[in-house]
Scaffold this motif. Sequence first.
Motif, short mmCIF file in Angstrom:
data_model
loop_
_atom_site.label_atom_id
_atom_site.label_comp_id
_atom_site.label_asym_id
_atom_site.label_seq_id
_atom_site.Cartn_x
_atom_site.Cartn_y
_atom_site.Cartn_z
N ASP A 217 0.73 -1.50 -0.32
CA ASP A 217 -0.48 0.07 0.07
C ASP A 217 0.66 1.11 0.20
O ASP A 217 1.07 2.39 1.54
CB ASP A 217 -1.13 -0.10 1.20
N GLY A 220 -1.33 4.49 1.28
CA GLY A 220 -1.23 4.59 2.83
C GLY A 220 0.48 4.60 3.63
O GLY A 220 0.50 5.30 4.46
N PHE A 260 -5.88 9.23 6.93
CA PHE A 260 -5.34 7.60 6.16
C PHE A 260 -6.03 6.75 6.90
O PHE A 260 -6.26 6.18 5.86
CB PHE A 260 -3.92 7.63 7.46
N GLU A 264 -6.93 3.87 4.06
CA GLU A 264 -7.37 2.54 4.34
C GLU A 264 -8.56 1.37 4.52
O GLU A 264 -8.84 0.02 4.25
CB GLU A 264 -6.81 2.35 5.81
N ALA A 267 -9.23 1.07 0.97
CA ALA A 267 -8.04 0.44 -0.12
C ALA A 267 -8.29 -1.11 -0.45
O ALA A 267 -9.19 -1.88 0.55
CB ALA A 267 -6.67 0.81 0.72
N PRO A 270 -4.90 -3.08 2.17
CA PRO A 270 -4.34 -1.29 3.15
C PRO A 270 -3.01 -1.45 3.55
O PRO A 270 -2.81 -2.99 4.09
CB PRO A 270 -5.26 -1.35 4.04
N LEU A 271 -2.77 -0.80 4.41
CA LEU A 271 -1.54 -1.32 4.66
C LEU A 271 -1.56 -1.85 6.05
O LEU A 271 -1.20 -2.64 7.00
CB LEU A 271 -0.71 0.22 4.89
N ARG A 273 -5.39 -3.26 7.66
CA ARG A 273 -6.34 -3.00 7.98
C ARG A 273 -6.74 -2.78 9.47
O ARG A 273 -6.25 -3.36 10.71
CB ARG A 273 -6.95 -4.88 8.11
#
Length: 480
Positions: A217, A220, A260, A264, A267, A270-271, A273
């Motif tokens: 990500d 992110g 952010f 997320e 996404a 995501p970086l 969750r």
Amino acid sequence: MSTLTSSPSARADAQTTSAANTASARWALVSLALCTLLSSLATSIANVGLPALTVAFNASFQQAQWVVLAYLLAVTTLIVSVGRLGDIVGRRRLLLVGIIVFTASSVLCGLAPALWLLIAARAAQGLGAAVMLALAMASVGETVSKERTGSAMGMLGTMSAIGTALGPSVGGILIAAFGWRSMFLAIVPLALVTFILAQRYLPADRRKPDATRPRFDNVGTLLLASTLAAYALAMTIGRGQFGPLNIVLLSAAILGAGVFVLAEARAESPLIRLTMFRGSALAPSLVMSILVATVVMTTFVVGPFYLARGLGLNEALVGMVMAVGPIISIATGIPSGRIVDRLGAPSMVVIGLALMTVGSLTLAAMPASFGAVGYLVGIAVLSPGYQLFQAANNTVVMADVRADQRGLTSGILNLSRNLGLITGASVMGAVFATASAARDITTASAEAVAHGMHVTFAVAGGLIAIALVMAIASRARARR
């Protein structure tokens, strides 16, 4: 007959294989512990060199401080992202790359001909340290059995304490004997040993098909790094004075955190969750970690001022008294991990926080009547409580986490500690200065400093008490 005659040989081969596996696991754990040691050593060793750097580069103290700040910013802003990247590309592979980056940048630090190059090299060293910190803890699950997770976490905590304790003294000795460059170059041989051990003994990464491998990500990562950088700068620049720039940076951090979270939630890969924080021990463990780190940093910020100004101790005695906490932490780190393995992590989180609460309140009350002895009693209770909490809390978080989430989870856990340290230096320092009612704390009266000490550690005791209530509630929910 052939089966009977071959049986002893087969058993011998099995025993030899088991012994070799045990030895490999031990050396793998040593490599992870050295990663933690190097990261903490690089943090603390540079602080003592700031006066020498101002002379060497004809720079102001504020300019030289960026040698320390660049490293801390890199670690804080990148540790979650590199942890997640390790989950995707392979933790062993990325950890080896991180050690190489750390080693090469340490050489560059020692050879830097200009201050700006030294600051850039320190930022690169911080990147390597972020990888080492995040993936060392994450790799424990592949290195030791679940039943020995607490012992492994205790060992990592011990090595962190050793690095923090040795940094100033080793750095001072090296600078006096060989000049400021030696404090960076002296790290290189140990980093090379760490790389050799990690390359030789860490278990190979399990390969994932490209189709099942999640994407990294990038958006992110950029948002989180920018948000964390803004917060860290807001808490560190200004040397204790919270001015307009600090407010702007803090506002940017709050706005960045909101953006952010929204990014997320939308996404595809995501970086972080956001669902991983629901119905698990992770969220309360992170909050507790922030509160505990905030209080631990308070001892380093307030302690020297109180001992010097409040009790009138000279520099040598202040140094001796301040060394007691790290020495106790070193002595109790590994035993704390073994206790966690034997008695259970959730219970030890509660006991560790209870000890820290007692220690903080002792520091608030006893020094006023018993001076340095009262201070040492408080530290003697607080320090083992901290090590017990660290080993237990890290075990609670990491023991049951999914294998493909260990790097990310370790990064978040390390980030919580860093945020607590940064917040403690700023916020608790401000509490101390306000409670002392002095424009300049370095010239405040002994009575004012003593009052500031009392109020600050009373607040610290309240923060740990909040963490203790959270731990008890979390344990009760887990039992239900």
